[in-house]
Write a protein that holds these residues in place. Sequence first.
Motif, mmCIF file in Angstrom:
data_model
loop_
_atom_site.group_PDB
_atom_site.id
_atom_site.type_symbol
_atom_site.label_atom_id
_atom_site.label_comp_id
_atom_site.label_asym_id
_atom_site.label_seq_id
_atom_site.Cartn_x
_atom_site.Cartn_y
_atom_site.Cartn_z
ATOM 1 N N ALA A 1 0.830 -1.201 0.000
ATOM 2 C CA ALA A 1 0.000 0.000 0.000
ATOM 3 C C ALA A 1 0.864 1.251 0.000
ATOM 4 N N TYR A 2 1.915 1.247 0.801
ATOM 5 C CA TYR A 2 2.825 2.397 0.867
ATOM 6 C C TYR A 2 3.476 2.650 -0.492
ATOM 7 N N VAL A 3 4.015 1.619 -1.093
ATOM 8 C CA VAL A 3 4.715 1.791 -2.366
ATOM 9 C C VAL A 3 3.747 2.259 -3.449
ATOM 10 N N ALA A 4 2.524 1.751 -3.440
ATOM 11 C CA ALA A 4 1.531 2.202 -4.418
ATOM 12 C C ALA A 4 1.190 3.677 -4.214
ATOM 13 N N MET A 5 1.020 4.094 -2.952
ATOM 14 C CA MET A 5 0.729 5.498 -2.671
ATOM 15 C C MET A 5 1.851 6.404 -3.166
ATOM 16 N N MET A 6 3.076 6.003 -2.891
ATOM 17 C CA MET A 6 4.212 6.826 -3.290
ATOM 18 C C MET A 6 4.380 6.851 -4.802
ATOM 19 N N ALA A 7 4.098 5.738 -5.463
ATOM 20 C CA ALA A 7 4.241 5.687 -6.916
ATOM 21 C C ALA A 7 3.228 6.596 -7.605
ATOM 22 N N VAL A 8 1.992 6.619 -7.117
ATOM 23 C CA VAL A 8 0.986 7.519 -7.697
ATOM 24 C C VAL A 8 1.395 8.970 -7.465
ATOM 25 N N ALA A 9 1.884 9.272 -6.263
ATOM 26 C CA ALA A 9 2.322 10.631 -5.963
ATOM 27 C C ALA A 9 3.470 11.056 -6.879
ATOM 28 N N GLN A 10 4.444 10.163 -7.070
ATOM 29 C CA GLN A 10 5.578 10.494 -7.923
ATOM 30 C C GLN A 10 5.143 10.690 -9.369
ATOM 31 N N ALA A 11 4.280 9.802 -9.852
ATOM 32 C CA ALA A 11 3.828 9.901 -11.243
ATOM 33 C C ALA A 11 2.999 11.160 -11.469
ATOM 34 N N ALA A 12 2.202 11.544 -10.469
ATOM 35 C CA ALA A 12 1.425 12.780 -10.583
ATOM 36 C C ALA A 12 2.340 13.996 -10.558
ATOM 37 N N ALA A 13 3.413 13.894 -9.768
ATOM 38 C CA ALA A 13 4.323 15.032 -9.633
ATOM 39 C C ALA A 13 5.187 15.241 -10.872
ATOM 40 N N ASP A 14 5.706 14.147 -11.427
ATOM 41 C CA ASP A 14 6.646 14.317 -12.548
ATOM 42 C C ASP A 14 5.970 14.297 -13.915
ATOM 43 N N GLY A 15 4.651 14.133 -13.935
ATOM 44 C CA GLY A 15 3.907 14.211 -15.187
ATOM 45 C C GLY A 15 3.789 12.909 -15.950
ATOM 46 N N THR A 16 4.452 11.854 -15.468
ATOM 47 C CA THR A 16 4.403 10.596 -16.205
ATOM 48 C C THR A 16 3.047 9.900 -16.089
ATOM 49 N N LEU A 17 2.239 10.290 -15.105
ATOM 50 C CA LEU A 17 0.912 9.693 -14.989
ATOM 51 C C LEU A 17 0.096 9.933 -16.252
ATOM 52 N N SER A 18 0.234 11.093 -16.838
ATOM 53 C CA SER A 18 -0.538 11.418 -18.043
ATOM 54 C C SER A 18 -0.058 10.651 -19.270
ATOM 55 N N GLU A 19 1.112 10.021 -19.167
ATOM 56 C CA GLU A 19 1.659 9.253 -20.281
ATOM 57 C C GLU A 19 1.258 7.772 -20.231
ATOM 58 N N VAL A 20 0.627 7.348 -19.149
ATOM 59 C CA VAL A 20 0.232 5.946 -18.999
ATOM 60 C C VAL A 20 -0.891 5.617 -19.979
ATOM 61 N N ASP A 21 -0.814 4.448 -20.599
ATOM 62 C CA ASP A 21 -1.840 3.993 -21.538
ATOM 63 C C ASP A 21 -3.067 3.520 -20.761
ATOM 64 N N PRO A 22 -4.171 4.255 -20.768
ATOM 65 C CA PRO A 22 -5.337 3.868 -19.963
ATOM 66 C C PRO A 22 -6.002 2.586 -20.437
ATOM 67 N N SER A 23 -5.819 2.234 -21.709
ATOM 68 C CA SER A 23 -6.474 1.028 -22.235
ATOM 69 C C SER A 23 -5.962 -0.231 -21.548
ATOM 70 N N ARG A 24 -4.779 -0.152 -20.966
ATOM 71 C CA ARG A 24 -4.229 -1.320 -20.278
ATOM 72 C C ARG A 24 -5.028 -1.701 -19.041
ATOM 73 N N ALA A 25 -5.789 -0.739 -18.507
ATOM 74 C CA ALA A 25 -6.629 -1.049 -17.347
ATOM 75 C C ALA A 25 -7.671 -2.110 -17.685
ATOM 76 N N ASP A 26 -8.099 -2.123 -18.938
ATOM 77 C CA ASP A 26 -9.114 -3.095 -19.350
ATOM 78 C C ASP A 26 -8.553 -4.513 -19.450
ATOM 79 N N GLU A 27 -7.239 -4.643 -19.334
ATOM 80 C CA GLU A 27 -6.604 -5.966 -19.363
ATOM 81 C C GLU A 27 -6.339 -6.520 -17.971
#
Length: 345
Positions: free
Chosen positions: A307-333
């Motif tokens: 849970a901790y690592v997931a929280m920190m990873a979302v925070a980091q991705a939101a901070a550095d802008g890489t969250l917007s680069e994630v392919d959302p279609s992969r969620a359907d897999e």
Amino acid sequence: MRRHHTALAAVTAVATAIGLNVGGVAAADPTTVPNGPWVNDAQHVSLERLHTYDELTDALHRLESRSQGRVDLSSLGTTHEGRDIWYAEVGSGPTRLLYVTQQHGNEPLGTEAALQVLQQLGTSNAAWVRDMLDDITVGVVVRANPDGTERFQRQNVDPDCTGNFCAPGVGYDINRFHDPALDPADNPVPEAAAIQAHVREWQPDITVDYHHQGSYVADDGSLITTSILWPTHTDVDPAVVTASKQVAVTVFDTVSAYGHGEVSLYPGSDLAGIARNSFGLQGSASLLVELRGGIGQKSSGYLIRQAYVAMMAVAQAAADGTLSEVDPSRADEIPPRGPFVPGEE
């Protein structure tokens, strides 16, 4: 699924280095057997490692003091029994990330992980932490249901509750009273009303709500450690669903790559009163995270780590802008959740 995880190496190193220890809560040995141990009906599961309300209150005040102004602690409101609903905020960046933990009082480990996130972000002088907090602001509703937690029950404490989602003589299920159409002033559930009032005022860009489920297995027989789901209400803006799926993929990649994690899709409903859907309806990218239930004294350590690592990873991705680069279609897999394991909850 292709597994690309944002800043996972740095986050994992931090988790290992600090030992995930806040207020005396020590994590399990990182060599814990993957997807174990199994908990049976006769096993005594100690809750001593978890913070009581008083211990949580003391830990948060100590953290606020140690942070030298970085962590701002406040109360969103009080429960029927007069306990504060604690809210902690750290960072000054324009992107707002909100974590909510323990709406159900018997689902505790998200709170323990969130405490450790606050410790790391609030006291570390590492350059990457300073950089992150220039780009995002992290808010945490630290244990949304303090009354229910003291009794280790799902509901809040309201013996006079009536109507839907009320357990007579016990209380309400908080996570059914977040419908945006319900004015907080008219909400019969003070914990949900406090969260909704804060969300309307603060308007988070991303919200992640931490819970526990029972014990389920994947196709290969391994225990599922985490199940996730984005908003599914039909009125949620498609752009918000897309952003929510990007958060989901980030959590999937992070947990799958760390700590012998096994992630599945959670089979949730589309009720507007559920936080996951409510946050989405209010324009926030939103994710439900359900940690494995049936927690034993060893398994709780690695679940807190994940849970901790997931929280920190979302925070980091939101901070550095890489969250917007994630392919959302992969969620359907993301694979569906497997069968329930009787006797494991």
